[in-house]
Structures are given as C-alpha cells and as structure tokens.
Design a protein around this motif. Structure first.
Motif, short mmCIF file in Angstrom:
data_model
loop_
_atom_site.label_atom_id
_atom_site.label_comp_id
_atom_site.label_asym_id
_atom_site.label_seq_id
_atom_site.Cartn_x
_atom_site.Cartn_y
_atom_site.Cartn_z
N GLU A 24 0.76 -1.06 -0.09
CA GLU A 24 0.08 0.09 0.10
C GLU A 24 0.85 1.29 0.13
O GLU A 24 0.63 2.36 -0.73
CB GLU A 24 -0.89 -0.13 1.03
CG GLU A 24 -1.99 -0.95 1.13
CD GLU A 24 -2.90 -1.10 2.34
OE1 GLU A 24 -2.35 -0.81 3.41
OE2 GLU A 24 -4.01 -1.56 2.13
N ALA A 25 2.07 1.27 1.03
CA ALA A 25 2.77 2.46 1.15
C ALA A 25 3.47 2.62 -0.49
O ALA A 25 3.82 3.69 -0.82
CB ALA A 25 3.76 2.30 2.19
N ALA A 28 0.95 4.02 -3.12
CA ALA A 28 0.41 5.16 -2.91
C ALA A 28 0.59 6.35 -3.99
O ALA A 28 1.84 6.64 -4.04
CB ALA A 28 0.45 5.47 -1.33
N GLY A 29 -0.57 6.81 -4.50
CA GLY A 29 -0.32 8.07 -5.26
C GLY A 29 0.11 7.76 -6.74
O GLY A 29 0.10 8.37 -7.47
N ASN A 36 3.89 0.36 -11.13
CA ASN A 36 3.25 -0.36 -9.84
C ASN A 36 3.56 -1.92 -10.06
O ASN A 36 4.13 -2.42 -8.69
CB ASN A 36 1.77 -0.05 -9.72
CG ASN A 36 1.62 1.53 -9.28
OD1 ASN A 36 2.60 1.94 -8.87
ND2 ASN A 36 0.41 1.57 -9.47
N SER A 159 -4.88 0.51 -7.45
CA SER A 159 -4.01 1.56 -7.85
C SER A 159 -4.36 1.96 -9.50
O SER A 159 -3.92 3.15 -9.77
CB SER A 159 -2.51 1.04 -7.92
OG SER A 159 -2.05 0.39 -9.10
N ALA A 162 -6.90 4.66 -9.10
CA ALA A 162 -6.82 5.75 -8.20
C ALA A 162 -6.79 6.94 -8.77
O ALA A 162 -6.54 7.27 -9.70
CB ALA A 162 -5.42 5.78 -7.51
#
Length: 163
Positions: A24-25, A28-29, A36, A159, A162
């Motif tokens: 997740e970290a 993120a973003g 990814n 992701s 997102a």
C-alpha cells in the motif's frame, strides 16, 4: 522518494499483513500500471521466502504477455487456458499448484520451479492479467498465500483506478 523494504517477521498471516502494508505504501499515489507492477514484483520477490520468480503477465486481448517481473527470463506469451497462468486467466480463479509437474499442460519456463500460485487480475470484471509466483520448493504455497496474494493483487488493481 526512497522506499526501504522491511524484512517480514512473525507467522505467515502476520508476514502478509506486513507485506500488504508495504505494498500500500509503495503504490500510494501512483497510477502507472507498469511502474506499480515493477515495484510490486520487486517487493514480493525480495520479501517472501523461497521464490525463484515473481511477476505479472498482462492480457493483450488475445493472450498473456510477460510484464514486469523478478527472476530468470520468462516465457513471453501464454495462451489463455494453457499452463497455470492461462488456466487462472480462463477460470478467473486463483490457482495454487503444489507440484507443477503434476499439472496438465504446465509450461516450464524455469526448470527449477516446483510449485506455483497464480492470481487472476480482474478490473471491473475485465481481465487485466495475472500475478504469478514460482518456487523451487514443492508445496510452497497454501491458503494463507492465496489470501495474502489476493489482497496484494487488489492493492495493485485499486492503484489502476486511483484518482
């Protein structure tokens, strides 16, 4: 941004909790699929024990094509329904294979692989590809791995949409 891979500790369920938090970290973003997938393959390969391959195959509309991975060079294209990856893509169900040599139609990309787990990647009911892990150890993967890797796969899929 620097990311440090933390060593996993505790029982397998706790290790997956830690891996999920790191995934997740790490993602993120970021919404780029290739970035990814590459980072997630590296994270999985360098944290889970007894792996010799971890990575992605993406569906191009006809077949699975190798994506970002860690390990020895891989088979480039896999037909839907062929081997463990193609079976996971066709059935849309995670495949946990204790002995790849006993799996009908197994594709031996790496002769050292003895067991395999493949998680299908579905985004809005559309096949995106599969997450594939191989091990040189027979019976390396179990239901804890299935649950944990399906959660990791969801992080990857989330992701993609997102904001």
């Amino acid at each position: 941004m620097a990311f440090t891979i933390a060593e996993l500790s505790g029982d397998p369920t706790e290790q997956y909790r830690q891996l999920i938090a790191q995934a997740e970290a790490l993602l993120a973003g970021e919404i780029d699929r290739t970035a990814n997938a590459a980072n997630l393959a590296a994270l999985i390969f360098h944290t889970l024990p007894q792996l010799n391959w971890a990575g992605f195959y993406f569906f191009d509309g006809r077949e699975l094509v190798v994506g970002p991975f860690q390990g020895k060079p891989a088979c480039v294209r896999i037909a839907i329904g062929r081997g463990v990856c193609g079976t996971a893509a066709q059935t849309r169900q995670t495949q946990v294979i204790p002995d790849v040599h006993a799996f009908p139609g197994h594709i031996a990309c790496d002769a050292d692989s003895r067991s395999e787990i493949v998680v299908p990647l579905l985004h809005n009911d559309t096949l995106i590809g599969v997450l594939d892990l191989d091990s040189p150890e027979p019976r390396r993967f179990d239901e804890t791995d299935r649950t944990g890797l399906e959660a990791v796969a969801r992080i990857f899929l989330d992701s993609l949409s997102a904001p």
